[in-house]
Design a protein around this motif. Structure first.
Motif, PDB file in Angstrom:
ATOM      1  N   VAL A 174      -1.568  -9.206   0.482  1.00  9.75           N
ATOM      2  CA  VAL A 174      -1.799  -8.728  -0.805  1.00  9.75           C
ATOM      3  C   VAL A 174      -0.765  -7.690  -1.127  1.00  9.75           C
ATOM      4  O   VAL A 174      -0.476  -7.574  -2.531  1.00  9.75           O
ATOM      5  CB  VAL A 174      -3.363  -8.250  -0.881  1.00  9.75           C
ATOM      6  N   TYR A 175      -0.546  -6.824  -0.505  1.00 11.41           N
ATOM      7  CA  TYR A 175       0.300  -5.633  -0.712  1.00 11.41           C
ATOM      8  C   TYR A 175       1.702  -6.286  -1.335  1.00 11.41           C
ATOM      9  O   TYR A 175       2.117  -5.931  -2.376  1.00 11.41           O
ATOM     10  CB  TYR A 175       0.593  -4.621   0.480  1.00 11.41           C
ATOM     11  N   ASN A 176       2.439  -7.090  -0.234  1.00  4.92           N
ATOM     12  CA  ASN A 176       3.810  -7.450  -0.863  1.00  4.92           C
ATOM     13  C   ASN A 176       3.646  -8.418  -2.169  1.00  4.92           C
ATOM     14  O   ASN A 176       4.525  -8.277  -3.080  1.00  4.92           O
ATOM     15  CB  ASN A 176       4.404  -8.409   0.063  1.00  4.92           C
ATOM     16  N   LYS A 177       2.472  -9.006  -2.308  1.00  2.00           N
ATOM     17  CA  LYS A 177       2.434  -9.951  -3.587  1.00  2.00           C
ATOM     18  C   LYS A 177       1.949  -9.106  -4.747  1.00  2.00           C
ATOM     19  O   LYS A 177       2.033  -9.689  -6.023  1.00  2.00           O
ATOM     20  CB  LYS A 177       1.497 -11.108  -3.173  1.00  2.00           C
ATOM     21  N   THR A 178       1.384  -7.711  -4.824  1.00  4.27           N
ATOM     22  CA  THR A 178       0.999  -7.391  -5.826  1.00  4.27           C
ATOM     23  C   THR A 178       1.772  -5.833  -6.132  1.00  4.27           C
ATOM     24  O   THR A 178       1.744  -5.188  -7.257  1.00  4.27           O
ATOM     25  CB  THR A 178      -0.350  -6.735  -6.024  1.00  4.27           C
ATOM     26  N   SER A 179       2.889  -5.558  -5.121  1.00  4.77           N
ATOM     27  CA  SER A 179       3.468  -4.426  -5.288  1.00  4.77           C
ATOM     28  C   SER A 179       4.361  -4.222  -6.665  1.00  4.77           C
ATOM     29  O   SER A 179       4.419  -3.371  -7.471  1.00  4.77           O
ATOM     30  CB  SER A 179       4.188  -3.853  -4.129  1.00  4.77           C
ATOM     31  N   ASP A 180       5.102  -5.304  -6.805  1.00 12.25           N
ATOM     32  CA  ASP A 180       5.863  -5.341  -8.013  1.00 12.25           C
ATOM     33  C   ASP A 180       5.190  -5.474  -9.229  1.00 12.25           C
ATOM     34  O   ASP A 180       5.391  -4.807 -10.408  1.00 12.25           O
ATOM     35  CB  ASP A 180       6.924  -6.773  -7.950  1.00 12.25           C
ATOM     36  N   LEU A 181       4.079  -6.072  -9.259  1.00  7.47           N
ATOM     37  CA  LEU A 181       3.277  -6.156 -10.493  1.00  7.47           C
ATOM     38  C   LEU A 181       2.654  -4.853 -10.635  1.00  7.47           C
ATOM     39  O   LEU A 181       2.556  -4.439 -12.059  1.00  7.47           O
ATOM     40  CB  LEU A 181       2.115  -6.989 -10.205  1.00  7.47           C
ATOM     41  N   ASN A 182       2.155  -4.061  -9.917  1.00  4.16           N
ATOM     42  CA  ASN A 182       1.870  -2.591 -10.013  1.00  4.16           C
ATOM     43  C   ASN A 182       2.826  -1.553 -10.632  1.00  4.16           C
ATOM     44  O   ASN A 182       2.655  -0.922 -11.301  1.00  4.16           O
ATOM     45  CB  ASN A 182       1.145  -2.036  -8.554  1.00  4.16           C
TER      46      ASN A 182
END
Length: 499
Positions: free
Chosen positions: A483-491
């Protein structure tokens, strides 16, 4: 019967324990104080609040004591780490303390790497340059408040300032100094190299002492205000996590604890300061003599649960909120939570990442969300345990303290996710008990902290992993880590919309 006092200066309150020679808590007092959060990412406190509330608390403790006040032989301290207290040449406070959970210093962390070099910095301090640590805060004040910085004679951490006000003497112990990013962890000395490269005068760093060292007596003025005897011995104390380790018996190789407070910690004992974890976990000097510990941190552990209750179950207490989590199957019916409400520390040193609920659908109920929050917090802590195990540590028994030890379902969840035996202590006082044990050891009641732990600490109950649950959680943990890698750019993209 003789007594000691353990003072735990936390983020939201100071807790004081009166402990006798058998390790029994004869009385306890808690006094709260406010946070000052003027902007997003800012977190400060008025040091005078620590002093005034501690003094009132000590007075309450002494007034309720029906013995001879001279039988209270010693006092020691546990304190919130990393907080910056700046003092002038008269030891007057120059500004509000900047706390451990303040994240304004991303620019200063980058400056540290540019001027010192990331690898060199880690080799000296054994840790990354993180927003929460003390050094970047000093650099922030130097850059943004130059008129204040010009007056700085020295800096200390929160419990050191409190102890100064009680004794008139100013020092810092090694366990708290380790969290400043200015200490050479292995040599136990302030780093001249770091200070010179960052144009800091090393003279602002206070004298260093051991956590069990006797640093003086209560001043006559403070004796009047607290009603403690002027003969009361004062011992240096330690960082809250180091004291929590002592108060949980983490005093020999292989011992590990998990603590859930506002933040969450997994801490394991280290005999030496020469290992290389490449900054993936914190590596600090222990408050126990000549020892060290490694530690992983979840910034928003108990805070995640408190936030969820306050927003979605404002009129319920925690027992009611968690009453039905045992009826929800492993994996919360396909609902996953990441506890990044204020960024994350281990293994992702990231001030901009934010939390997520993944997998929501209309079948989910409040109890599913509550279980997902508990599971997400525990998965975050498991990431630290995984790092320790990957570096050769055997972790098959974990002592659980704090909020995570107050709910049976959560204790079993820890056993299943950590795939280890979880042990709850009969009297769980954590850092405050560790501070009391430092005072007891300093007073000469015991030949060692280990001997003190044998008397003061007792295991109450344990939880073994359920094989089927552990297997399910192993699968779910692999999903959680994605989840971290898949949401870091979105955040990162959402940052401009945050007020």
């Amino acid at each position: 019967m003789k007594y000691v006092i353990g003072v735990d200066l936390g983020t939201s309150s100071v807790k004081l324990l009166l402990v006798n020679q058998n390790g029994e808590v004869a009385n306890e007092v808690s006094r709260s104080y406010p946070l000052i959060q003027e902007k997003t990412g800012y977190s400060e406190q008025d040091p005078e609040q620590w002093v005034s509330q501690t003094v009132v608390g000590l007075s309450e403790l002494v007034r309720a004591f029906d013995g001879d006040v001279n039988d209270i032989e010693g006092i020691s301290f546990s304190g919130q780490m990393h907080g910056l207290v700046l003092l002038d040449e008269s030891n007057q406070v120059l500004r509000n303390a900047i706390l451990w959970n303040d994240t304004r210093t991303t620019k200063q962390c980058q400056e540290i790497y540019e001027k010192v070099g990331k690898e060199r910095f880690i080799s000296i301090t054994k840790n990354l340059a993180l927003e929460g640590f003390t050094l970047p805060k000093i650099l922030w004040v130097k850059e943004n408040e130059p008129s204040i910085y010009e007056k700085v004679k020295t800096f200390v951490l929160p419990k050191d300032y409190l102890r100064y006000r009680l004794t008139g003497k100013l020092e810092m112990d090694y366990s708290d100094a380790a969290g400043t990013s200015l200490l050479d962890i292995s040599s136990k000395q302030w780093s001249t190299e770091i200070c010179e490269l960052l144009d800091l005068n090393i003279s602002i760093c206070p004298p260093l002492v051991d956590s069990h060292e006797n640093v003086g007596k209560i001043t006559s003025d403070m004796s009047k205000h607290t009603e403690l005897s002027e003969s009361t011995n004062v011992f240096a104390g330690g960082a809250d996590n180091a004291c929590g380790a002592i108060g949980s018996g983490i005093l020999s190789e292989g011992k590990t604890f998990c603590s859930v407070g506002t933040s969450g910690v997994v801490l394991t004992y280290e005999q030496t300061g020469d290992k290389d974890f490449e900054g993936k976990v914190h590596y600090f000097n222990h408050a126990a003599p000549n020892a060290y510990y490694t530690m992983g941190v979840t910034l928003s552990a108990g805070h995640s649960l408190s936030w969820f209750k306050d927003v979605f179950a404002e009129n319920e207490d925690f027992d009611t909120l968690l009453k039905e989590v045992g009826d929800v199957p492993v994996g919360a019916n396909g609902l996953l939570f990441t506890p990044y409400l204020v960024g994350e520390r281990t293994p992702h040193a990231d001030a901009t990442i934010r939390g997520s609920f993944i997998g929501m659908d209309s079948s989910h109920r409040k109890r599913d969300f509550a279980r997902a929050v508990l599971e997400g917090i525990t998965f975050s802590l498991q990431e630290s345990i995984e790092i320790f195990r990957n570096n050769g540590k055997t972790i098959d028994k974990v002592y659980s303290i704090g909020g995570g030890a107050k709910n049976k379902e959560w204790l079993q969840m820890q056993a299943d996710i950590f795939d280890a035996e979880i042990v709850k202590l009969s009297s769980e006082q954590g850092p405050g008990m560790g501070a009391a044990m430092l005072a007891a050891y300093g007073c000469g009641w015991f030949p060692s902290l280990e001997a003190c732990a044998d008397v003061f600490l007792e295991e109450a109950e344990s939880y073994l992993p359920i094989k089927e649950n552990a297997a399910q959680y192993k699968k779910l943990f692999s999903v959680y880590k994605q989840v971290y890698n898949k949401t870091s750019d979105l955040n990162e993209q959402l940052m401009e919309f945050r007020k």
